[in-house]
Enzyme design. Structure first.
Site, PDB file in Angstrom:
ATOM      1  N   LYS A  23      -0.375  -8.732  27.159  1.00  0.00           N
ATOM      2  CA  LYS A  23      -1.024  -8.543  28.473  1.00  0.00           C
ATOM      3  C   LYS A  23      -0.046  -7.947  29.479  1.00  0.00           C
ATOM      4  O   LYS A  23      -0.439  -7.176  30.370  1.00  0.00           O
ATOM      5  CB  LYS A  23      -1.588  -9.859  28.992  1.00  0.00           C
ATOM      6  CG  LYS A  23      -3.024 -10.074  28.613  1.00  0.00           C
ATOM      7  CD  LYS A  23      -3.225 -10.537  27.192  1.00  0.00           C
ATOM      8  CE  LYS A  23      -3.802  -9.587  26.214  1.00  0.00           C
ATOM      9  NZ  LYS A  23      -3.938 -10.126  24.851  1.00  0.00           N
ATOM     10  N   GLY A  26      -6.697  -0.958  11.333  1.00  0.00           N
ATOM     11  CA  GLY A  26      -7.469  -2.089  11.865  1.00  0.00           C
ATOM     12  C   GLY A  26      -7.844  -1.869  13.313  1.00  0.00           C
ATOM     13  O   GLY A  26      -6.975  -1.843  14.182  1.00  0.00           O
ATOM     14  N   GLU A  73     -10.265   2.070  10.520  1.00  0.00           N
ATOM     15  CA  GLU A  73     -10.954   0.784  10.332  1.00  0.00           C
ATOM     16  C   GLU A  73     -11.787   0.839   9.047  1.00  0.00           C
ATOM     17  O   GLU A  73     -12.648   1.712   8.910  1.00  0.00           O
ATOM     18  CB  GLU A  73     -11.834   0.509  11.552  1.00  0.00           C
ATOM     19  CG  GLU A  73     -12.799  -0.647  11.409  1.00  0.00           C
ATOM     20  CD  GLU A  73     -12.110  -1.972  11.052  1.00  0.00           C
ATOM     21  OE1 GLU A  73     -11.238  -2.396  11.813  1.00  0.00           O
ATOM     22  OE2 GLU A  73     -12.461  -2.548  10.001  1.00  0.00           O
ATOM     23  N   ARG A 114      -4.628 -12.038  10.416  1.00  0.00           N
ATOM     24  CA  ARG A 114      -3.522 -12.981  10.341  1.00  0.00           C
ATOM     25  C   ARG A 114      -3.874 -14.052   9.315  1.00  0.00           C
ATOM     26  O   ARG A 114      -5.045 -14.368   9.114  1.00  0.00           O
ATOM     27  CB  ARG A 114      -3.276 -13.617  11.713  1.00  0.00           C
ATOM     28  CG  ARG A 114      -2.898 -12.581  12.773  1.00  0.00           C
ATOM     29  CD  ARG A 114      -2.705 -13.208  14.137  1.00  0.00           C
ATOM     30  NE  ARG A 114      -1.638 -14.185  14.180  1.00  0.00           N
ATOM     31  CZ  ARG A 114      -0.341 -13.883  14.298  1.00  0.00           C
ATOM     32  NH1 ARG A 114       0.050 -12.626  14.402  1.00  0.00           N
ATOM     33  NH2 ARG A 114       0.560 -14.846  14.332  1.00  0.00           N
ATOM     34  N   ALA A 157      -5.816 -18.646  21.326  1.00  0.00           N
ATOM     35  CA  ALA A 157      -4.898 -19.633  21.899  1.00  0.00           C
ATOM     36  C   ALA A 157      -5.657 -20.786  22.555  1.00  0.00           C
ATOM     37  O   ALA A 157      -5.336 -21.963  22.335  1.00  0.00           O
ATOM     38  CB  ALA A 157      -3.993 -18.947  22.924  1.00  0.00           C
ATOM     39  N   HIS A 177     -20.647 -11.550  48.109  1.00  0.00           N
ATOM     40  CA  HIS A 177     -20.825 -10.100  48.152  1.00  0.00           C
ATOM     41  C   HIS A 177     -19.688  -9.469  48.943  1.00  0.00           C
ATOM     42  O   HIS A 177     -19.324  -9.993  49.988  1.00  0.00           O
ATOM     43  CB  HIS A 177     -22.149  -9.764  48.838  1.00  0.00           C
ATOM     44  CG  HIS A 177     -22.346  -8.284  49.024  1.00  0.00           C
ATOM     45  ND1 HIS A 177     -22.686  -7.456  47.970  1.00  0.00           N
ATOM     46  CD2 HIS A 177     -22.210  -7.481  50.106  1.00  0.00           C
ATOM     47  CE1 HIS A 177     -22.779  -6.208  48.413  1.00  0.00           C
ATOM     48  NE2 HIS A 177     -22.489  -6.200  49.703  1.00  0.00           N
TER      49      HIS A 177
HETATM   50  P1  FAD Z   1       1.191 -20.180  16.887  1.00  0.00           P
HETATM   51  O1  FAD Z   1       1.115 -19.664  18.254  1.00  0.00           O
HETATM   52  O2  FAD Z   1       1.401 -19.215  15.783  1.00  0.00           O
HETATM   53  O3  FAD Z   1       2.365 -21.263  16.893  1.00  0.00           O
HETATM   54  C1  FAD Z   1       2.754 -21.928  15.737  1.00  0.00           C
HETATM   55  C2  FAD Z   1       4.204 -22.329  15.888  1.00  0.00           C
HETATM   56  O4  FAD Z   1       4.553 -23.163  14.795  1.00  0.00           O
HETATM   57  C3  FAD Z   1       5.171 -21.162  15.845  1.00  0.00           C
HETATM   58  O5  FAD Z   1       6.142 -21.312  16.848  1.00  0.00           O
HETATM   59  C4  FAD Z   1       5.801 -21.266  14.462  1.00  0.00           C
HETATM   60  O6  FAD Z   1       7.128 -20.749  14.402  1.00  0.00           O
HETATM   61  C5  FAD Z   1       5.815 -22.776  14.275  1.00  0.00           C
HETATM   62  N1  FAD Z   1       5.880 -23.212  12.873  1.00  0.00           N
HETATM   63  C6  FAD Z   1       5.215 -22.712  11.804  1.00  0.00           C
HETATM   64  N2  FAD Z   1       5.534 -23.420  10.696  1.00  0.00           N
HETATM   65  C7  FAD Z   1       6.418 -24.392  11.105  1.00  0.00           C
HETATM   66  C8  FAD Z   1       7.103 -25.438  10.444  1.00  0.00           C
HETATM   67  N3  FAD Z   1       6.930 -25.666   9.136  1.00  0.00           N
HETATM   68  N4  FAD Z   1       7.941 -26.212  11.167  1.00  0.00           N
HETATM   69  C9  FAD Z   1       8.105 -26.004  12.492  1.00  0.00           C
HETATM   70  N5  FAD Z   1       7.473 -25.042  13.164  1.00  0.00           N
HETATM   71  C10 FAD Z   1       6.632 -24.252  12.479  1.00  0.00           C
HETATM   72  N6  FAD Z   1      -5.208 -15.249  21.604  1.00  0.00           N
HETATM   73  C11 FAD Z   1      -5.881 -15.431  22.759  1.00  0.00           C
HETATM   74  O7  FAD Z   1      -6.545 -16.444  22.927  1.00  0.00           O
HETATM   75  N7  FAD Z   1      -5.821 -14.477  23.748  1.00  0.00           N
HETATM   76  C12 FAD Z   1      -5.105 -13.336  23.609  1.00  0.00           C
HETATM   77  O8  FAD Z   1      -5.075 -12.505  24.525  1.00  0.00           O
HETATM   78  C13 FAD Z   1      -4.384 -13.135  22.410  1.00  0.00           C
HETATM   79  N8  FAD Z   1      -3.637 -12.026  22.237  1.00  0.00           N
HETATM   80  C14 FAD Z   1      -2.913 -11.888  21.097  1.00  0.00           C
HETATM   81  C15 FAD Z   1      -2.139 -10.750  20.950  1.00  0.00           C
HETATM   82  C16 FAD Z   1      -1.385 -10.567  19.810  1.00  0.00           C
HETATM   83  C17 FAD Z   1      -0.546  -9.325  19.671  1.00  0.00           C
HETATM   84  C18 FAD Z   1      -1.380 -11.583  18.801  1.00  0.00           C
HETATM   85  C19 FAD Z   1      -0.544 -11.420  17.569  1.00  0.00           C
HETATM   86  C20 FAD Z   1      -2.151 -12.708  18.937  1.00  0.00           C
HETATM   87  C21 FAD Z   1      -2.933 -12.878  20.086  1.00  0.00           C
HETATM   88  N9  FAD Z   1      -3.737 -14.000  20.259  1.00  0.00           N
HETATM   89  C22 FAD Z   1      -4.461 -14.141  21.411  1.00  0.00           C
HETATM   90  C23 FAD Z   1      -3.839 -15.054  19.235  1.00  0.00           C
HETATM   91  C24 FAD Z   1      -2.961 -16.255  19.627  1.00  0.00           C
HETATM   92  O9  FAD Z   1      -1.640 -15.819  19.804  1.00  0.00           O
HETATM   93  C25 FAD Z   1      -3.055 -17.322  18.568  1.00  0.00           C
HETATM   94  O10 FAD Z   1      -4.406 -17.663  18.362  1.00  0.00           O
HETATM   95  C26 FAD Z   1      -2.288 -18.574  18.991  1.00  0.00           C
HETATM   96  O11 FAD Z   1      -0.938 -18.279  19.233  1.00  0.00           O
HETATM   97  C27 FAD Z   1      -2.414 -19.655  17.930  1.00  0.00           C
HETATM   98  O12 FAD Z   1      -1.763 -20.783  18.372  1.00  0.00           O
HETATM   99  P2  FAD Z   1      -1.134 -21.839  17.360  1.00  0.00           P
HETATM  100  O13 FAD Z   1      -0.411 -22.832  18.212  1.00  0.00           O
HETATM  101  O14 FAD Z   1      -2.169 -22.308  16.426  1.00  0.00           O
HETATM  102  O15 FAD Z   1      -0.092 -21.020  16.485  1.00  0.00           O
END
Ligand code: FAD
Length: 475
Positions: free
Chosen positions: A59, A188, A211, A279, A327, A451
């Site tokens: 962003k 994609g 795509e 992903r 997220a 408005h």
């Molecule tokens: P993650 O954010 O992937 O966090 C998981 C964490 O766990 C990481 O830090 C990882 O290193 C850690 N981890 C993994 N395995 C282990 C382990 N065994 N021990 C310790 N730590 C570990 N979503 C939105 O809602 N809005 C957006 O605008 C958006 N834009 C995006 C843009 C991009 C370019 C990308 C790639 C993704 C985007 N997303 C967006 C998706 C969003 O980033 C993910 O859905 C979100 O980060 C998922 O959250 P999470 O906590 O499940 O996993």
């Protein structure tokens, strides 16, 4: 090292994991959050994909490049003269990194304030509520009554287009380009591909998105997707549908790509290629096989509606479980799990999770698409309103796109809201609240909207659902 005991250990410090630890601590539980994201120079790295290489940096770049684009294309229409507008990619990237550092640092401050123990290292769930943490500084074992798995996801790599960190990159690589590629290929045309393609297109790259599917944005309402496609085409984002890439070879400084489309083999050359084909959940080597936690063939941890696995005291949230990889979906799941662990009642409303594509125009939606409403077999009504008739959109020089409301014909309940247009990502919040409260179209019609605002387009779409929009010619 001696065992450390907590009420809750969260493995993963992304937007699903860290809020779970904070919420648990707010509710009086002792909580630790284990995260293995590589620590940078500043020693701050909680926040997972979202803060480090996802939502936030994308962003930041979308904002910088949109401003650059507007300065070029729109300022003159406002009567603003500028000298030559230029872009310093280094400065743009430094701004982005500054935002990431502030926000990841903020999580550490929140952990401190809430007395959450943040631990850097790789976590693995063992039997008996034990979590083994491996790190360069040494290993330790934590024990907890409850463990939340929030390990997130990682980009899918294509076997014929391996990431090399320079020519063929994933989304993280594409957020870190230090110069504008002249010819940029994107495999994609989903949410991430479109956002990253837009960033570099606005700075001058010739962008081609390949795509494999025949349909553009199949998860989006078809009318909205069609309007988005029309506007992206005007921006010269070259989206090719039904284009199945079969080869990507780096030859010198060029990526030679071959793809099949309509029975023909086509080839293209790019300076950089971004692979954004989805992903995959990160669940490998995470759980002792003796534990009763099911992981499906794709790697998703099996959970119920409240994010419980089949093993007592083991929960999983965020990208590593079913549902949209977003997220805010992960955050709400993490908070729900923490509250359930603390003995409260909690539930995520999976029918009211908004999605946003942060392109220009933005695309945002919540609830049923028209295709889904049709499939449900129940009678429904539709109201649409164009931003071309909205005064604020005109003043913003962004008067294209539309709002579409889908509602139950008999009960008047709002079932879905779809927006393509300016600030759609902000406007959708009103629709999410309406769906959360099971609001009727009449509720929205009788709600006073300021408005001139873009939100009046939502109001007018609600009026249009019953055939009496004020600023449109009703048939
Ligand atoms: P993650 O954010 O992937 O966090 C998981 C964490 O766990 C990481 O830090 C990882 O290193 C850690 N981890 C993994 N395995 C282990 C382990 N065994 N021990 C310790 N730590 C570990 N979503 C939105 O809602 N809005 C957006 O605008 C958006 N834009 C995006 C843009 C991009 C370019 C990308 C790639 C993704 C985007 N997303 C967006 C998706 C969003 O980033 C993910 O859905 C979100 O980060 C998922 O959250 P999470 O906590 O499940 O996993």
């Amino acid at each position: 090292m001696t065992d450390k005991k907590f009420d809750l250990v969260v493995i993963g410090g992304g937007p699903a994991g860290y809020p779970a630890a904070i919420r648990a601590a707010q509710l009086g539980l002792s909580a630790a959050c284990v995260d293995d994201w590589p620590v940078g120079d500043k020693g701050r790295a909680f926040g997972g994909t979202c803060l480090n290489v996802g939502c936030i940096p994308s962003k930041a770049l979308l904002e910088s490049t949109e401003l650059y684009h507007r300065a070029h294309e729109e300022f003159a229409r406002h009567g603003i003269g500028t000298g030559e507008v230029s872009i310093d990619v280094g400065a743009m990237q430094a701004r982005k990194s500054g935002i990431v550092e502030q926000l990841t640092g903020g999580i550490e401050a929140l952990f401190k304030a809430n007395k959450v123990t943040g631990i850097k290292g790789r976590g693995r769930l063992l039997t008996g509520g034990r979590v083994e943490v491996t790190s360069a500084e040494g290993n330790q074992t934590l024990t907890a009554e409850n463990v939340i798995l929030a390990t997130g996801s990682t980009p899918v790599e294509l076997p014929f287009a391996k990431f090399d960190g320079k020519h063929i990159v994933d989304s993280a690589g594409a957020l870190a380009f230090d110069a504008v590629p002249k010819r940029l290929g994107v495999i994609g045309a989903g949410v991430i591909g479109l956002e990253l393609g837009s960033v570099w297109r606005r700075l001058g790259s010739a962008v081609v998105l390949l795509e494999a599917l025949d349909e553009f944005l199949p998860m989006v309402d078809p009318q909205i997707a069609k309007e988005a496609a029309r506007q992206f085409k005007q921006q010269r984002l070259d989206v090719r549908l039904g284009a199945k890439v079969s080869k990507a070879d780096v030859v010198g400084d060029v990526v030679k790509v071959e793809y099949e489309q309509g029975g023909k083999t086509e080839s293209l050359e790019f300076d950089r290629l971004i692979v954004c084909v989805g992903r995959r959940p990160l669940s490998q080597d995470l759980i002792d096989p003796e534990l009763n936690v099911d992981v499906d063939a794709r790697g998703f941890i099996d959970v119920d509606e409240q994010c419980r696995t089949a093993a007592a005291g083991v929960w999983a949230v965020g990208d590593v479980v079913r549902g949209p990889m977003l997220a805010h979906k992960g955050t709400e799941e993490g908070v729900m799990a923490a509250e359930l662990i603390a003995g409260l009642s909690a539930q995520v409303n999976y029918g009211a999770i908004p999605s946003v594509i942060y392109t220009a125009p933005e695309v945002a939606w919540v609830g049923l698409t028209e295709t889904e409403a049709k499939e449900s077999g129940k009678p429904y009504k539709v109201g649409t309103f164009s931003f071309a008739s909205n005064g604020r959109a005109k003043a913003l020089e962004q008067a294209s796109g539309l709002v579409k409301i889908i509602a139950d014909e008999k009960f008047d309940e709002i079932l879905g809201v779809h927006i393509v247009g300016p600030m759609a990502g902000e406007l959708i919040a009103e629709a999410v609240l309406a769906i959360e409260f099971e609001a009727s179209v009449e509720d929205l019609q009788r709600t006073v909207h300021a408005h001139p605002t873009l939100s009046e387009a939502l109001h007018e779409a609600a009026l249009a659902a019953d055939g009496h929009a004020l600023h449109a010619i009703n048939k």
